[in-house]
Design a protein around this motif. Structure first.
Motif, PDB file in Angstrom:
ATOM      1  N   ALA A 294      -7.098  48.564 -48.617  1.00  0.00           N
ATOM      2  CA  ALA A 294      -7.849  47.913 -49.698  1.00  0.00           C
ATOM      3  C   ALA A 294      -6.985  47.687 -50.934  1.00  0.00           C
ATOM      4  CB  ALA A 294      -9.078  48.750 -50.053  1.00  0.00           C
ATOM      5  N   ASP A 295      -6.008  48.571 -51.141  1.00  0.00           N
ATOM      6  CA  ASP A 295      -5.143  48.454 -52.312  1.00  0.00           C
ATOM      7  C   ASP A 295      -4.179  47.270 -52.221  1.00  0.00           C
ATOM      8  OD1 ASP A 295      -3.971  49.919 -50.171  1.00  0.00           O
ATOM      9  OD2 ASP A 295      -2.358  50.557 -51.506  1.00  0.00           O
ATOM     10  N   LEU A 296      -4.099  46.626 -51.054  1.00  0.00           N
ATOM     11  CA  LEU A 296      -3.209  45.475 -50.874  1.00  0.00           C
ATOM     12  C   LEU A 296      -3.930  44.150 -51.051  1.00  0.00           C
ATOM     13  CD1 LEU A 296      -1.254  46.569 -47.649  1.00  0.00           C
ATOM     14  CD2 LEU A 296      -0.629  46.960 -50.043  1.00  0.00           C
TER      15      LEU A 296
ATOM     16  N   GLY B 298     -17.388  27.906 -43.410  1.00  0.00           N
ATOM     17  CA  GLY B 298     -18.427  27.530 -44.350  1.00  0.00           C
ATOM     18  C   GLY B 298     -19.003  28.649 -45.194  1.00  0.00           C
ATOM     19  N   TRP B 299     -18.452  29.868 -45.095  1.00  0.00           N
ATOM     20  CA  TRP B 299     -18.948  30.952 -45.934  1.00  0.00           C
ATOM     21  C   TRP B 299     -18.617  30.675 -47.396  1.00  0.00           C
ATOM     22  CZ3 TRP B 299     -19.437  36.613 -44.270  1.00  0.00           C
ATOM     23  CH2 TRP B 299     -19.799  36.714 -42.917  1.00  0.00           C
ATOM     24  N   PRO B 300     -19.528  30.987 -48.322  1.00  0.00           N
ATOM     25  CA  PRO B 300     -19.192  30.896 -49.750  1.00  0.00           C
ATOM     26  C   PRO B 300     -18.011  31.810 -50.066  1.00  0.00           C
ATOM     27  CG  PRO B 300     -21.545  31.189 -49.448  1.00  0.00           C
ATOM     28  CD  PRO B 300     -20.925  31.421 -48.110  1.00  0.00           C
ATOM     29  N   MET B 301     -17.157  31.392 -50.986  1.00  0.00           N
ATOM     30  CA  MET B 301     -15.920  32.113 -51.275  1.00  0.00           C
ATOM     31  C   MET B 301     -16.173  33.561 -51.678  1.00  0.00           C
ATOM     32  SD  MET B 301     -12.871  31.076 -53.945  1.00  0.00           S
ATOM     33  CE  MET B 301     -12.749  29.457 -53.165  1.00  0.00           C
ATOM     34  N   ARG B 302     -17.160  33.806 -52.527  1.00  0.00           N
ATOM     35  CA  ARG B 302     -17.416  35.168 -52.983  1.00  0.00           C
ATOM     36  C   ARG B 302     -17.898  36.065 -51.850  1.00  0.00           C
ATOM     37  NH1 ARG B 302     -20.379  34.675 -58.940  1.00  0.00           N
ATOM     38  NH2 ARG B 302     -18.582  33.756 -60.050  1.00  0.00           N
ATOM     39  N   LYS B 303     -18.763  35.521 -50.997  1.00  0.00           N
ATOM     40  CA  LYS B 303     -19.262  36.299 -49.863  1.00  0.00           C
ATOM     41  C   LYS B 303     -18.119  36.609 -48.891  1.00  0.00           C
ATOM     42  CE  LYS B 303     -22.662  36.231 -46.105  1.00  0.00           C
ATOM     43  NZ  LYS B 303     -23.700  35.429 -45.404  1.00  0.00           N
ATOM     44  N   ALA B 304     -17.273  35.610 -48.637  1.00  0.00           N
ATOM     45  CA  ALA B 304     -16.141  35.821 -47.733  1.00  0.00           C
ATOM     46  C   ALA B 304     -15.193  36.873 -48.295  1.00  0.00           C
ATOM     47  CB  ALA B 304     -15.397  34.505 -47.513  1.00  0.00           C
ATOM     48  N   ARG B 305     -14.971  36.851 -49.607  1.00  0.00           N
ATOM     49  CA  ARG B 305     -14.072  37.849 -50.211  1.00  0.00           C
ATOM     50  C   ARG B 305     -14.681  39.255 -50.124  1.00  0.00           C
ATOM     51  NH1 ARG B 305      -9.631  38.493 -53.443  1.00  0.00           N
ATOM     52  NH2 ARG B 305      -9.681  40.299 -54.840  1.00  0.00           N
ATOM     53  N   ARG B 306     -15.990  39.375 -50.342  1.00  0.00           N
ATOM     54  CA  ARG B 306     -16.627  40.688 -50.228  1.00  0.00           C
ATOM     55  C   ARG B 306     -16.469  41.244 -48.818  1.00  0.00           C
ATOM     56  NH1 ARG B 306     -20.902  38.385 -53.233  1.00  0.00           N
ATOM     57  NH2 ARG B 306     -22.159  38.169 -51.332  1.00  0.00           N
ATOM     58  N   GLU B 307     -16.672  40.394 -47.828  1.00  0.00           N
ATOM     59  CA  GLU B 307     -16.513  40.820 -46.436  1.00  0.00           C
ATOM     60  C   GLU B 307     -15.055  41.212 -46.158  1.00  0.00           C
ATOM     61  OE1 GLU B 307     -18.065  41.370 -42.445  1.00  0.00           O
ATOM     62  OE2 GLU B 307     -19.030  41.053 -44.386  1.00  0.00           O
ATOM     63  N   ALA B 308     -14.125  40.409 -46.698  1.00  0.00           N
ATOM     64  CA  ALA B 308     -12.706  40.697 -46.495  1.00  0.00           C
ATOM     65  C   ALA B 308     -12.323  42.036 -47.114  1.00  0.00           C
ATOM     66  CB  ALA B 308     -11.856  39.573 -47.088  1.00  0.00           C
ATOM     67  N   LEU B 309     -12.793  42.318 -48.305  1.00  0.00           N
ATOM     68  CA  LEU B 309     -12.472  43.581 -48.974  1.00  0.00           C
ATOM     69  C   LEU B 309     -13.033  44.768 -48.204  1.00  0.00           C
ATOM     70  CD1 LEU B 309     -13.043  42.598 -52.726  1.00  0.00           C
ATOM     71  CD2 LEU B 309     -10.852  42.916 -51.536  1.00  0.00           C
TER      72      LEU B 309
ATOM     73  N   VAL C 174     -12.850  40.695 -39.104  1.00  0.00           N
ATOM     74  CA  VAL C 174     -13.796  40.213 -40.097  1.00  0.00           C
ATOM     75  C   VAL C 174     -14.835  39.280 -39.473  1.00  0.00           C
ATOM     76  CG1 VAL C 174     -12.551  38.119 -40.824  1.00  0.00           C
ATOM     77  CG2 VAL C 174     -13.913  39.414 -42.508  1.00  0.00           C
ATOM     78  N   GLY C 175     -16.070  39.378 -39.940  1.00  0.00           N
ATOM     79  CA  GLY C 175     -17.124  38.492 -39.464  1.00  0.00           C
ATOM     80  C   GLY C 175     -17.702  38.925 -38.125  1.00  0.00           C
ATOM     81  N   PRO C 176     -18.594  38.119 -37.572  1.00  0.00           N
ATOM     82  CA  PRO C 176     -19.313  38.484 -36.329  1.00  0.00           C
ATOM     83  C   PRO C 176     -18.506  38.179 -35.072  1.00  0.00           C
ATOM     84  CG  PRO C 176     -20.127  36.397 -37.141  1.00  0.00           C
ATOM     85  CD  PRO C 176     -19.104  36.857 -38.154  1.00  0.00           C
ATOM     86  N   ARG C 177     -17.411  38.902 -34.862  1.00  0.00           N
ATOM     87  CA  ARG C 177     -16.563  38.656 -33.694  1.00  0.00           C
ATOM     88  C   ARG C 177     -17.197  39.244 -32.432  1.00  0.00           C
ATOM     89  NH1 ARG C 177     -13.670  34.800 -36.010  1.00  0.00           N
ATOM     90  NH2 ARG C 177     -12.590  35.530 -37.876  1.00  0.00           N
ATOM     91  N   ARG C 178     -17.311  38.427 -31.403  1.00  0.00           N
ATOM     92  CA  ARG C 178     -17.875  38.905 -30.140  1.00  0.00           C
ATOM     93  C   ARG C 178     -16.792  39.198 -29.105  1.00  0.00           C
ATOM     94  NH1 ARG C 178     -21.388  34.855 -31.851  1.00  0.00           N
ATOM     95  NH2 ARG C 178     -20.564  33.282 -30.402  1.00  0.00           N
TER      96      ARG C 178
ATOM     97  N   ALA D  21      -3.551  39.269 -49.245  1.00  0.00           N
ATOM     98  CA  ALA D  21      -4.197  39.931 -48.104  1.00  0.00           C
ATOM     99  C   ALA D  21      -5.672  39.563 -48.018  1.00  0.00           C
ATOM    100  CB  ALA D  21      -4.028  41.443 -48.225  1.00  0.00           C
ATOM    101  N   ALA D  22      -6.381  39.649 -49.137  1.00  0.00           N
ATOM    102  CA  ALA D  22      -7.812  39.328 -49.140  1.00  0.00           C
ATOM    103  C   ALA D  22      -8.045  37.871 -48.759  1.00  0.00           C
ATOM    104  CB  ALA D  22      -8.420  39.634 -50.501  1.00  0.00           C
ATOM    105  N   GLU D  23      -7.191  36.975 -49.239  1.00  0.00           N
ATOM    106  CA  GLU D  23      -7.347  35.554 -48.926  1.00  0.00           C
ATOM    107  C   GLU D  23      -7.061  35.291 -47.449  1.00  0.00           C
ATOM    108  OE1 GLU D  23      -6.127  33.806 -53.345  1.00  0.00           O
ATOM    109  OE2 GLU D  23      -4.602  34.081 -51.793  1.00  0.00           O
ATOM    110  N   ASN D  24      -6.066  35.972 -46.883  1.00  0.00           N
ATOM    111  CA  ASN D  24      -5.769  35.828 -45.464  1.00  0.00           C
ATOM    112  C   ASN D  24      -6.959  36.253 -44.616  1.00  0.00           C
ATOM    113  OD1 ASN D  24      -2.989  35.104 -44.146  1.00  0.00           O
ATOM    114  ND2 ASN D  24      -2.447  36.052 -46.113  1.00  0.00           N
ATOM    115  N   VAL D  25      -7.575  37.382 -44.978  1.00  0.00           N
ATOM    116  CA  VAL D  25      -8.692  37.904 -44.189  1.00  0.00           C
ATOM    117  C   VAL D  25      -9.935  37.032 -44.351  1.00  0.00           C
ATOM    118  CG1 VAL D  25     -10.221  39.896 -43.865  1.00  0.00           C
ATOM    119  CG2 VAL D  25      -7.780  40.251 -44.277  1.00  0.00           C
ATOM    120  N   ALA D  26     -10.149  36.525 -45.556  1.00  0.00           N
ATOM    121  CA  ALA D  26     -11.332  35.701 -45.828  1.00  0.00           C
ATOM    122  C   ALA D  26     -11.200  34.280 -45.280  1.00  0.00           C
ATOM    123  CB  ALA D  26     -11.590  35.649 -47.333  1.00  0.00           C
ATOM    124  N   PHE D  27      -9.973  33.840 -45.038  1.00  0.00           N
ATOM    125  CA  PHE D  27      -9.709  32.438 -44.697  1.00  0.00           C
ATOM    126  C   PHE D  27     -10.539  31.922 -43.525  1.00  0.00           C
ATOM    127  CE2 PHE D  27      -6.824  29.086 -42.891  1.00  0.00           C
ATOM    128  CZ  PHE D  27      -7.018  28.159 -43.907  1.00  0.00           C
ATOM    129  N   PRO D  28     -10.601  32.622 -42.370  1.00  0.00           N
ATOM    130  CA  PRO D  28     -11.412  32.081 -41.254  1.00  0.00           C
ATOM    131  C   PRO D  28     -12.890  31.967 -41.591  1.00  0.00           C
ATOM    132  CG  PRO D  28     -10.632  34.302 -40.749  1.00  0.00           C
ATOM    133  CD  PRO D  28      -9.907  33.864 -41.973  1.00  0.00           C
TER     134      PRO D  28
END
Length: 233
Positions: free
Chosen positions: A129-131, A109-120, A154-158, A97-104
């Motif tokens: 969150a438990d998934l 170009g987001w660093p992996m750790r930053k993308a995962r924090r945003e995804a969580l 996730v991220g700055p969606r307009r 789940a976290a990888e799916n959300v962080a993927f875009p």
């Protein structure tokens, strides 16, 4: 969207999925789309998000005509600016789940750790969150839907496009998701949502009604239930 039509097939097999649609959604506005099955609701979302292009007419996102862009350019716009909730979720089965959300974000170009924090953080917003470390095959339909919604948010969606985002959810969870979408609109995103639930359309600023590929009516947030009761849909 200006006089946008989408025709599939040719000659005797020609089907008009959308006919002469005119629609403008402003930043901070939450718009619902209602109508019977096959009325063109999903087609309208696909055009608005650049997943398809109109046969005639124009679709512009932030002033740019999507038809004038290459497929790669449209993909970049979708990845950076557009969040899309699909009816069938479209989660990548090999990712958690976290990888799916962080993927875009990682694709952008987001660093992996930053993308995962945003995804969580967004998974927590949608109540799953438990998934974070669970793959789609080990989720219920409702859980997968909430993960898919988190990916769209996730991220700055307009621009947020949601195709029946509450379809696999119970009433309480559906209300939570509508509250999230309403909050994104209140914070400046344009939100366009397909729904068959008049009570959820009541969360929006206005509602469009489609039939046979045409926008047949438009109402404020309190009107969908009245039109349904009158048999207008």
């Amino acid at each position: 969207m200006t006089n946008a039509s989408r025709i599939h097939g040719h000659d005797a097999r020609k089907v008009s999925a959308l006919v002469g649609a005119n629609l403008s959604v402003q930043p901070g506005e939450f718009v619902a789309i209602m109508g019977p099955s096959g009325s063109g609701k999903s087609t309208l979302l696909h055009l608005a998000g650049g997943l398809d292009t109109p046969t005639t007419g124009a679709v512009r996102v932030e002033g740019t005509d999507l038809a004038s862009m290459s497929a790669t350019q449209r993909a970049v716009i979708r990845r950076r600016s557009v969040g899309y909730v699909f009816q069938d979720f479209n989660l990548l089965p090999s990712l958690t789940a976290a990888e799916n959300v962080a993927f875009p974000l990682e694709l952008d170009g987001w660093p992996m750790r930053k993308a995962r924090r945003e995804a969580l953080a967004v998974l927590a917003e949608t109540g799953v969150a438990d998934l974070a470390d669970r793959r789609p095959e080990n989720m219920s339909g409702g859980q997968a839907q909430r993960v898919a919604i988190a990916r769209a948010l996730v991220g700055p969606r307009r621009l947020l496009l949601a195709d029946e985002p509450t379809g696999a959810l119970d009433s309480s969870t559906g209300t939570d998701i509508l509250r999230l979408l309403r909050g994104r609109a209140d914070n400046g995103a344009a939100v366009l949502m397909v729904t068959h639930e008049a009570r959820f359309a009541a969360w929006t600023d206005r509602t469009l009604f489609l039939r046979d590929g045409k926008i047949i009516d438009e109402s404020g947030p309190s009107d969908p239930t009245q039109l349904l009761a009158q048999g207008a849909l």
